[in-house]
Scaffold this motif. Structure first.
Motif, PDB file in Angstrom:
ATOM      1  N   ARG A   1      -0.362  11.389  -5.507  1.00 19.13           N
ATOM      2  CA  ARG A   1       0.770  10.528  -5.160  1.00 19.13           C
ATOM      3  C   ARG A   1       0.461   9.608  -3.988  1.00 19.13           C
ATOM      4  N   ARG A   2      -0.617   9.885  -3.248  1.00 14.09           N
ATOM      5  CA  ARG A   2      -1.008   9.020  -2.129  1.00 14.09           C
ATOM      6  C   ARG A   2      -2.308   8.307  -2.465  1.00 14.09           C
ATOM      7  N   TRP A   3      -2.231   7.404  -3.463  1.00 15.06           N
ATOM      8  CA  TRP A   3      -3.429   6.683  -3.904  1.00 15.06           C
ATOM      9  C   TRP A   3      -3.903   5.645  -2.886  1.00 15.06           C
ATOM     10  N   ASP A   4      -3.138   5.464  -1.783  1.00 13.82           N
ATOM     11  CA  ASP A   4      -3.556   4.514  -0.755  1.00 13.82           C
ATOM     12  C   ASP A   4      -4.565   5.116   0.220  1.00 13.82           C
ATOM     13  N   ILE A   5      -4.842   6.421   0.078  1.00 12.66           N
ATOM     14  CA  ILE A   5      -5.749   7.098   1.004  1.00 12.66           C
ATOM     15  C   ILE A   5      -7.043   7.443   0.280  1.00 12.66           C
ATOM     16  N   SER A   6      -8.173   6.956   0.802  1.00 12.44           N
ATOM     17  CA  SER A   6      -9.450   7.223   0.146  1.00 12.44           C
ATOM     18  C   SER A   6     -10.601   7.428   1.125  1.00 12.44           C
ATOM     19  N   ILE A   7     -10.433   7.043   2.387  1.00  8.79           N
ATOM     20  CA  ILE A   7     -11.507   7.184   3.368  1.00  8.79           C
ATOM     21  C   ILE A   7     -10.967   7.824   4.638  1.00  8.79           C
ATOM     22  N   GLU A   8     -11.891   8.179   5.527  1.00 11.81           N
ATOM     23  CA  GLU A   8     -11.496   8.864   6.758  1.00 11.81           C
ATOM     24  C   GLU A   8     -10.549   8.016   7.602  1.00 11.81           C
ATOM     25  N   ALA A   9     -10.775   6.712   7.630  1.00 14.73           N
ATOM     26  CA  ALA A   9      -9.912   5.838   8.429  1.00 14.73           C
ATOM     27  C   ALA A   9      -8.459   5.921   7.980  1.00 14.73           C
ATOM     28  N   ASP A  10      -8.239   6.120   6.683  1.00 12.55           N
ATOM     29  CA  ASP A  10      -6.864   6.259   6.181  1.00 12.55           C
ATOM     30  C   ASP A  10      -6.210   7.517   6.737  1.00 12.55           C
ATOM     31  N   LEU A  11      -6.967   8.599   6.793  1.00 16.44           N
ATOM     32  CA  LEU A  11      -6.425   9.845   7.343  1.00 16.44           C
ATOM     33  C   LEU A  11      -6.160   9.715   8.842  1.00 16.44           C
ATOM     34  N   ILE A  12      -7.020   9.001   9.538  1.00 17.16           N
ATOM     35  CA  ILE A  12      -6.797   8.780  10.967  1.00 17.16           C
ATOM     36  C   ILE A  12      -5.491   8.028  11.183  1.00 17.16           C
ATOM     37  N   GLU A  13      -5.230   7.060  10.318  1.00 14.93           N
ATOM     38  CA  GLU A  13      -3.972   6.319  10.419  1.00 14.93           C
ATOM     39  C   GLU A  13      -2.780   7.232  10.166  1.00 14.93           C
ATOM     40  N   GLU A  14      -2.886   8.112   9.181  1.00 14.29           N
ATOM     41  CA  GLU A  14      -1.791   9.052   8.907  1.00 14.29           C
ATOM     42  C   GLU A  14      -1.526   9.946  10.118  1.00 14.29           C
TER      43      GLU A  14
ATOM     44  N   ASN B   1       0.815  -1.220   0.000  1.00 11.74           N
ATOM     45  CA  ASN B   1       0.000   0.000   0.000  1.00 11.74           C
ATOM     46  C   ASN B   1       0.847   1.267   0.000  1.00 11.74           C
ATOM     47  N   ARG B   2       2.149   1.167   0.223  1.00  6.28           N
ATOM     48  CA  ARG B   2       2.999   2.358   0.251  1.00  6.28           C
ATOM     49  C   ARG B   2       3.983   2.367  -0.913  1.00  6.28           C
ATOM     50  N   ALA B   3       3.486   1.981  -2.092  1.00  2.00           N
ATOM     51  CA  ALA B   3       4.343   1.985  -3.273  1.00  2.00           C
ATOM     52  C   ALA B   3       4.737   3.391  -3.690  1.00  2.00           C
ATOM     53  N   ASP B   4       4.117   4.415  -3.088  1.00  2.00           N
ATOM     54  CA  ASP B   4       4.522   5.795  -3.407  1.00  2.00           C
ATOM     55  C   ASP B   4       5.957   6.061  -2.997  1.00  2.00           C
ATOM     56  N   THR B   5       6.515   5.251  -2.068  1.00  3.74           N
ATOM     57  CA  THR B   5       7.904   5.453  -1.652  1.00  3.74           C
ATOM     58  C   THR B   5       8.888   4.622  -2.479  1.00  3.74           C
ATOM     59  N   LEU B   6       8.426   4.094  -3.628  1.00  3.18           N
ATOM     60  CA  LEU B   6       9.335   3.403  -4.536  1.00  3.18           C
ATOM     61  C   LEU B   6      10.063   4.393  -5.445  1.00  3.18           C
ATOM     62  N   GLY B   7      10.036   5.650  -5.078  1.00  2.00           N
ATOM     63  CA  GLY B   7      10.775   6.701  -5.773  1.00  2.00           C
ATOM     64  C   GLY B   7      11.327   7.669  -4.743  1.00  2.00           C
ATOM     65  N   MET B   8      12.405   8.342  -5.093  1.00  2.00           N
ATOM     66  CA  MET B   8      13.032   9.257  -4.142  1.00  2.00           C
ATOM     67  C   MET B   8      12.102  10.401  -3.769  1.00  2.00           C
ATOM     68  N   HIS B   9      11.282  10.857  -4.693  1.00  2.00           N
ATOM     69  CA  HIS B   9      10.352  11.931  -4.364  1.00  2.00           C
ATOM     70  C   HIS B   9       9.363  11.483  -3.292  1.00  2.00           C
ATOM     71  N   GLY B  10       8.817  10.271  -3.450  1.00  2.00           N
ATOM     72  CA  GLY B  10       7.892   9.758  -2.450  1.00  2.00           C
ATOM     73  C   GLY B  10       8.555   9.594  -1.103  1.00  2.00           C
ATOM     74  N   ALA B  11       9.804   9.090  -1.094  1.00  2.00           N
ATOM     75  CA  ALA B  11      10.535   8.947   0.162  1.00  2.00           C
ATOM     76  C   ALA B  11      10.802  10.306   0.785  1.00  2.00           C
ATOM     77  N   ALA B  12      11.078  11.318  -0.056  1.00  2.00           N
ATOM     78  CA  ALA B  12      11.326  12.669   0.457  1.00  2.00           C
ATOM     79  C   ALA B  12      10.073  13.252   1.102  1.00  2.00           C
ATOM     80  N   TYR B  13       8.911  13.030   0.506  1.00  2.00           N
ATOM     81  CA  TYR B  13       7.666  13.481   1.132  1.00  2.00           C
ATOM     82  C   TYR B  13       7.468  12.815   2.494  1.00  2.00           C
ATOM     83  N   GLU B  14       7.771  11.517   2.566  1.00  2.00           N
ATOM     84  CA  GLU B  14       7.603  10.769   3.809  1.00  2.00           C
ATOM     85  C   GLU B  14       8.544  11.287   4.894  1.00  2.00           C
TER      86      GLU B  14
END
Length: 804
Positions: free
Chosen positions: A459-472, A172-185
């Protein structure tokens, strides 16, 4: 994904945090860092050397004597066997006393009579894998493309002083398979906004859309497909800084064009591909699904016959690439390439996954397309690659983009309730803290009364519902800060249900009788999967089996036990008594998943006990196996409802030494000997097996067990010897005796079996002991005689028995 600490520091300020501390903090926030890799760990005294002169070794036809400047007062002599060594090269030199890969120590020495003050090294000798070494240096020493300070340690010049954070990324965190995604994290953790280099293109000449025509025949599978043409490029090796970025991520440098596409993939997480424009005869690209058995040769020179489900890139007629997986040999960028067509796209993840799976081509590109990519950066990544080709390959970037399809979805908006966040997490996080976290994540938001409307970037296609934001919010607030509380509510006493109790009783009983429990594969070959069943059903094959030996779901447990027996015999374990409790699978129909049925099976082979001073050895026989079954069914409380009936319906079992087990007119299993032909085919000794359907037993209504005190009055035993036809079974006799033995008959047991000429042809003598007892009074001879007369009459009339 290996995240370079030095590369990451170009996007986020990391001066205040060391690599290991950063790795620990990343792990705490939800992405595990498996390790921090130090490429130069264990290496020492390895420096840059300058080869001043060379001459052949006088006593060898393949060794070379090199005069090498290592920054000392005088050059030193080093004997080298590499075929590519030459004068005026800047090379890697391991000095005497140095440590190279595998902790090998380099000493002064002589090679065929000539002194050698160290070693000129290949990249592999200082820890690089063969898979990342540039091909021109694969079988020789490494030569720096430019002069380096002589005598200085080589580690910083090869990127070995970097620290690599090995991100163990969940799907679910394939956004960090690039340096830009890792930099955001990392930026969100450190409360910093990442800084990325701007893409500034100087376009000139013809338009890309005029030079290459593009057509996407399946837009639903290819939501984005963009091409850009770069002309007049010069193919050459990439600069060392770019090669370092690649090999630190496990990618071999090839040439500046291919390396740029791989570099941008690591930078943005967006796979790219470059086609040789001259190898596209119609100057056309068509994306379509493959034809059945369409031939194609990939870049690794492997020939494939494609399937209709595969997506292919074609030149209008012939495939030039398998979309999202690998390019074709017929459009490969070579030293003669002058113009390239850059491809950036979004492909359907399911389609890419299926193709990568059946071809076993799990490439860096397919991994990213399978898990998802940042659809907002597709065009940006294409422009970034074009810019790098202009800078590193002297390319002329053509104007515009040739668009095959471009359907970019809109960012998702999620309504966040701060009160619910605190309710779920058990915290008292303020609204301001929550919005600060959203800001750190670079999420846009708007206040809406007592709630927050959050716009989630693409870039954060793993987030779609409120529960995802609560986890973040929870992970960036800190899991360690969440309060520990006990659950509230009605507490119930835990216990095993009836099925669990049954399974545990079975296992406990078999273990107590000396059998060892095993766990076998649930996947077998087709013949193994459908064997040992009274009513075989169609084999259930996996859609994507890993091997041909593990392709079908098992319908029995015995086949697995036979494989376990073969394994034991191969390891000289000849006395085997094992069992397995597990599920078998029975097909229902095409619309439903297979039914899982709990069963237990056991196997006996070899000696019951070895020879000792007290006892003689004895091999397992049918009655050992049946005895275990009887004991088990007795423990389960169903033995009085069970019949053992001779059976020859299972081909793999001996027809004269097998019984099916029937419970309430339903076949629930079998016990018997493996057929001699099967034993010979599998190279097995005499082997006995049993199998029981636990679900059938579970569904059986069991009699209530009532405890009784010990009888006060004496029991009476009578013996009964009968001459019967040899086809009449013991079970038939016992059943008839019980039916006519009256209410005081408590047990019937056989104690003698005899066959011979004295009692007649096809006859045998069976002797039984009948046990009578009245708990309320002493039995009289008249009562017993009357019952025995009834029993013998029934045996004579129904079974033609002769009473001896």
């Amino acid at each position: 994904m290996k995240i370079s600490y030095q590369w990451l520091s170009q996007f986020v300020d990391l001066k205040k945090i060391e690599p290991q501390k950063l790795a620990d903090q990343v792990s705490v926030t939800g992405i595990e860092v498996a390790s921090v890799i130090a490429p130069d760990a264990g290496l020492k005294k390895i420096v840059v050397g300058h080869i001043l002169a060379t001459r052949p070794h006088p006593n060898s036809d393949h060794l070379t004597l090199c005069q090498v400047d290592i920054g000392a007062e005088e050059p030193v002599q080093i004997v080298c066997g590499a075929p590519n060594v030459a004068a005026d090269q800047y090379v890697i030199v391991a000095l005497p006393g140095s440590r190279i890969a595998n902790n090998e120590k380099i000493k002064r020495g002589k090679m065929r009579g000539e002194a050698s003050e160290g070693m000129i090294c290949a990249l592999q000798e200082i820890g690089f894998s063969d898979s990342v070494v540039p091909k021109e240096y694969l079988h020789g020493i490494y030569v720096f493309p430019e002069a380096k300070p002589v005598g200085e340690p080589v580690f910083s010049f090869l990127g070995m002083d970097d620290r690599l954070l090995d991100f163990d990324i969940t799907p679910n965190r394939a956004d960090t398979l690039g340096m830009h995604g890792a930099a955001y994290e990392v930026g969100a953790m450190l409360h910093e906004k990442p800084r990325f280099p701007e893409v500034n293109l100087n376009e000139s000449g013809a338009k890309s859309a005029d030079l290459i025509h593009v057509n996407v025949e399946c837009p639903d599978l290819v939501p984005q497909y963009l091409l850009k043409v770069v002309e007049n490029i010069t193919i050459k090796p990439s600069p060392l800084w770019l090669q370092i970025r690649l090999w630190n991520n496990g990618i071999r440098p090839i040439n500046n064009v291919v390396d740029v596409t791989n570099y941008v993939m690591l930078e943005y997480g967006q796979p790219l591909h470059a086609y040789d424009y001259a190898q596209l005869p119609n100057h056309q690209i068509t994306v379509r699904q493959a034809k059945t058995n369409e031939p194609f040769v990939t870049l690794d020179s492997e020939e494939w016959h494609l399937r209709e489900s595969d997506l292919v890139i074609t030149d209008g007629e012939q495939p030039v690439g398998v979309a999202g997986v690998m390019g074709g040999l017929n459009s490969e960028v070579t030293d003669q390439t002058k113009t390239v067509v850059l491809e950036a796209a979004v492909f359907n993840p399911t389609s890419i996954r299926k193709t990568a799976q059946w071809t076993n081509l799990h490439t860096e590109a397919s991994t990213r397309f399978e898990k998802g990519i940042n659809t907002a950066d597709v065009e940006t990544a294409l422009l970034r690659a074009s810019q790098l080709l202009a800078d590193l390959a002297n390319g002329q970037v053509c104007e515009g983009i040739a668009v095959g399809n471009q359907q970019v979805r809109k960012p998702i908006q999620v309504l966040l309730d701060p009160a619910r966040v605190n309710h779920v997490l058990g915290t008292e996080i303020s609204r301001a803290e929550m919005t600060d976290i959203l800001t750190d994540l670079q999420f846009d938001y708007q206040d809406q009364a007592d709630k927050i409307l959050v716009t989630v970037p693409l870039r954060r296609w793993d987030i779609s519902i409120e529960a995802d934001l609560i986890e973040e919010i929870a992970r960036l607030y800190g899991y360690d800060k969440l309060p520990s509380t006990l659950p509230t509510g009605i507490q119930t006493k835990g216990s095993f249900n009836r099925r669990q109790q049954l399974i545990r009783t079975v296992r406990k009983n078999l273990l107590a009788h000396g059998l060892d429990e095993v766990i076998s594969y649930s996947l077998l070959t087709e013949p193994q999967a459908v064997a040992f069943t009274h009513t075989p059903k169609p084999a259930i094959k996996l859609a994507w089996p890993m091997t041909k030996d593990h392709a079908y779901l098992r319908q029995n447990l015995v086949s697995g036990l036979l494989l376990d027996l073969q394994y034991n015999l191969a390891h000289k374990q000849n006395d085997v008594a094992i069992f397995e409790q597990g599920n078998v699978f029975q097909t229902i129909d095409d619309q439903n998943q297979p039914k899982e049925v709990p069963m237990v099976a056991a196997l006996w082979s070899g000696q019951v006990k070895p020879t000792s001073w007290l006892t003689k050895s004895r091999q397992y026989d049918f009655y050992d196996a049946k005895g275990e079954v009887v004991n088990l069914l007795t423990i389960l409380g169903v033995i009085d409802q069970v019949q053992f009936i001779a059976d020859d319906s299972i081909a793999a079992l001996h027809p004269g030494r097998t019984a099916k087990i029937v419970l309430a007119d339903q076949v629930i299993g079998f016990v018997g000997e493996i057929h001699p032909n099967e034993q010979q085919a599998l190279d097995l000794p005499i082997t006995y097996v049993m199998q029981l359907d636990l679900l059938a037993i579970l569904n059986t209504e069991l009699p209530t067990i009532v405890s009784e005190s010990a009888a006060k009055y004496p029991a009476v035993e009578r013996d009964l010897a009968l001459i019967l036809d040899q086809n009449i079974s013991n079970a038939q006799v016992v059943q008839l005796i019980k039916e006519n033995g009256g209410k005081y008959l408590t047990d019937v047991s056989i104690f003698d079996v005899f066959a011979g000429e004295k009692i007649g042809h096809h006859k045998r003598s069976l002797a039984y002991r009948l046990h009578f007892q009245d708990p309320e009074a002493t039995l009289q001879d008249e009562q017993i005689n009357k019952v025995m007369t009834k029993v013998t009459t029934a045996l004579t009339e129904n079974l033609k028995a002769q009473v001896r």
